[in-house]
Motif scaffolding. Sequence first.
Motif, PDB file in Angstrom:
ATOM      1  N   GLN A   1       0.830  -1.209   0.000  1.00 60.47           N
ATOM      2  CA  GLN A   1       0.000   0.000   0.000  1.00 60.47           C
ATOM      3  C   GLN A   1       0.862   1.255   0.000  1.00 60.47           C
ATOM      4  N   SER A   2       1.955   1.239   0.761  1.00 60.93           N
ATOM      5  CA  SER A   2       2.861   2.388   0.804  1.00 60.93           C
ATOM      6  C   SER A   2       3.592   2.563  -0.523  1.00 60.93           C
ATOM      7  N   VAL A   3       4.027   1.466  -1.101  1.00 57.88           N
ATOM      8  CA  VAL A   3       4.689   1.521  -2.407  1.00 57.88           C
ATOM      9  C   VAL A   3       3.728   2.116  -3.440  1.00 57.88           C
ATOM     10  N   GLY A   4       2.476   1.701  -3.406  1.00 52.52           N
ATOM     11  CA  GLY A   4       1.483   2.194  -4.347  1.00 52.52           C
ATOM     12  C   GLY A   4       1.159   3.664  -4.176  1.00 52.52           C
ATOM     13  N   ARG A   5       1.482   4.236  -3.036  1.00 52.90           N
ATOM     14  CA  ARG A   5       1.219   5.659  -2.787  1.00 52.90           C
ATOM     15  C   ARG A   5       2.466   6.533  -2.983  1.00 52.90           C
ATOM     16  N   ASN A   6       3.528   5.954  -3.493  1.00 49.60           N
ATOM     17  CA  ASN A   6       4.764   6.692  -3.741  1.00 49.60           C
ATOM     18  C   ASN A   6       4.486   7.850  -4.711  1.00 49.60           C
ATOM     19  N   PRO A   7       4.683   9.100  -4.277  1.00 50.85           N
ATOM     20  CA  PRO A   7       4.382  10.230  -5.151  1.00 50.85           C
ATOM     21  C   PRO A   7       5.505  10.578  -6.137  1.00 50.85           C
ATOM     22  N   ILE A   8       6.643   9.879  -6.017  1.00 48.21           N
ATOM     23  CA  ILE A   8       7.787  10.204  -6.876  1.00 48.21           C
ATOM     24  C   ILE A   8       8.327   8.923  -7.523  1.00 48.21           C
ATOM     25  N   PRO A   9       7.485   8.233  -8.331  1.00 42.17           N
ATOM     26  CA  PRO A   9       7.966   7.002  -8.951  1.00 42.17           C
ATOM     27  C   PRO A   9       9.185   7.267  -9.838  1.00 42.17           C
ATOM     28  N   ILE A  10       9.878   6.228 -10.136  1.00 45.80           N
ATOM     29  CA  ILE A  10      11.131   6.203 -10.887  1.00 45.80           C
ATOM     30  C   ILE A  10      12.256   6.757 -10.023  1.00 45.80           C
ATOM     31  N   LEU A  11      12.131   7.987  -9.517  1.00 44.66           N
ATOM     32  CA  LEU A  11      13.175   8.562  -8.666  1.00 44.66           C
ATOM     33  C   LEU A  11      13.241   7.840  -7.327  1.00 44.66           C
ATOM     34  N   ILE A  12      12.092   7.513  -6.760  1.00 42.75           N
ATOM     35  CA  ILE A  12      11.997   6.568  -5.643  1.00 42.75           C
ATOM     36  C   ILE A  12      11.497   5.289  -6.312  1.00 42.75           C
ATOM     37  N   PRO A  13      12.401   4.341  -6.547  1.00 50.63           N
ATOM     38  CA  PRO A  13      12.145   3.244  -7.493  1.00 50.63           C
ATOM     39  C   PRO A  13      11.175   2.167  -7.006  1.00 50.63           C
ATOM     40  N   CYS A  14       9.907   2.522  -6.943  1.00 50.18           N
ATOM     41  CA  CYS A  14       8.883   1.565  -6.520  1.00 50.18           C
ATOM     42  C   CYS A  14       8.711   0.428  -7.529  1.00 50.18           C
ATOM     43  N   HIS A  15       9.148   0.653  -8.765  1.00 49.05           N
ATOM     44  CA  HIS A  15       9.048  -0.411  -9.776  1.00 49.05           C
ATOM     45  C   HIS A  15       9.941  -1.602  -9.442  1.00 49.05           C
ATOM     46  N   ARG A  16      10.879  -1.443  -8.540  1.00 49.46           N
ATOM     47  CA  ARG A  16      11.797  -2.528  -8.165  1.00 49.46           C
ATOM     48  C   ARG A  16      11.235  -3.445  -7.092  1.00 49.46           C
ATOM     49  N   VAL A  17       9.982  -3.247  -6.733  1.00 52.88           N
ATOM     50  CA  VAL A  17       9.340  -4.119  -5.745  1.00 52.88           C
ATOM     51  C   VAL A  17       8.289  -4.947  -6.464  1.00 52.88           C
ATOM     52  N   VAL A  18       8.375  -6.271  -6.272  1.00 58.01           N
ATOM     53  CA  VAL A  18       7.482  -7.203  -6.955  1.00 58.01           C
ATOM     54  C   VAL A  18       6.797  -8.097  -5.932  1.00 58.01           C
ATOM     55  N   ALA A  19       5.730  -8.733  -6.383  1.00 53.44           N
ATOM     56  CA  ALA A  19       5.058  -9.724  -5.541  1.00 53.44           C
ATOM     57  C   ALA A  19       5.904 -10.998  -5.518  1.00 53.44           C
ATOM     58  N   ALA A  20       5.626 -11.873  -4.577  1.00 52.07           N
ATOM     59  CA  ALA A  20       6.429 -13.082  -4.411  1.00 52.07           C
ATOM     60  C   ALA A  20       6.446 -13.947  -5.671  1.00 52.07           C
ATOM     61  N   HIS A  21       5.332 -14.029  -6.380  1.00 52.46           N
ATOM     62  CA  HIS A  21       5.274 -14.915  -7.542  1.00 52.46           C
ATOM     63  C   HIS A  21       4.758 -14.228  -8.793  1.00 52.46           C
ATOM     64  N   SER A  22       4.808 -12.884  -8.807  1.00 45.36           N
ATOM     65  CA  SER A  22       4.345 -12.169  -9.984  1.00 45.36           C
ATOM     66  C   SER A  22       4.963 -10.774 -10.008  1.00 45.36           C
ATOM     67  N   LEU A  23       4.677 -10.071 -11.047  1.00 45.12           N
ATOM     68  CA  LEU A  23       5.188  -8.717 -11.207  1.00 45.12           C
ATOM     69  C   LEU A  23       4.601  -7.766 -10.170  1.00 45.12           C
ATOM     70  N   GLY A  24       3.339  -7.927  -9.845  1.00 48.14           N
ATOM     71  CA  GLY A  24       2.655  -6.995  -8.950  1.00 48.14           C
ATOM     72  C   GLY A  24       2.127  -5.809  -9.732  1.00 48.14           C
ATOM     73  N   GLY A  25       1.528  -4.875  -9.050  1.00 49.86           N
ATOM     74  CA  GLY A  25       0.921  -3.716  -9.698  1.00 49.86           C
ATOM     75  C   GLY A  25       1.896  -2.568  -9.864  1.00 49.86           C
ATOM     76  N   TYR A  26       1.400  -1.507 -10.503  1.00 47.50           N
ATOM     77  CA  TYR A  26       2.202  -0.294 -10.679  1.00 47.50           C
ATOM     78  C   TYR A  26       1.260   0.875 -10.903  1.00 47.50           C
ATOM     79  N   SER A  27       1.587   2.007 -10.287  1.00 47.81           N
ATOM     80  CA  SER A  27       0.690   3.156 -10.348  1.00 47.81           C
ATOM     81  C   SER A  27       0.963   4.084 -11.522  1.00 47.81           C
TER      82      SER A  27
END
Length: 152
Positions: free
Chosen positions: A103-129
């Motif tokens: 939930q915190s990763v999904g609320r990251n207001p500065i994607p790419i610069l704060i690299p939330c894309h580098r967090v994945v689910a255990a067995h899948s890609l996971g979501g992205y905002s």
Amino acid sequence: MPQISLHSPLGPLTLSEEDGAIIALDWGWGRDQTETVLLKSARDWLHAWFDKPDGVFPLPLAPEGTPYQKKVWAALLKIPVGKVRTYGELAADIGGSARSVGQSVGRNPIPILIPCHRVVAAHSLGGYSGDGGPDDKLWLLEFEGAWPVLNA
């Protein structure tokens, strides 16, 4: 609030500044364009990063969020280019649950610069905002050389 937009491989992006720090990166072209020294430097860094993804964003960041969200976002800054972590791994490191980290990763207001894309689910890609959702996340991970290898 000063903003500056740039073209990127993911489409137009807009950076926003407040009190001498970057506070947001949004998909789309901002209505107002104000070139401050910080915003020009951030734009130049992003252009260079999109040529060769390397390093940690060197300019001040001030995302607005709860203390826990800020703790999660600080942990994201420690994930190197080309690597990924799972929500559960981050939760084990900083406390909380995989869900609260997600939930915190999904609320990251500065994607790419704060690299939330580098967090994945255990067995899948996971979501992205980002505007392109998981397709943008996959593009960023492939661009950094982190997918499908997943730290192998």
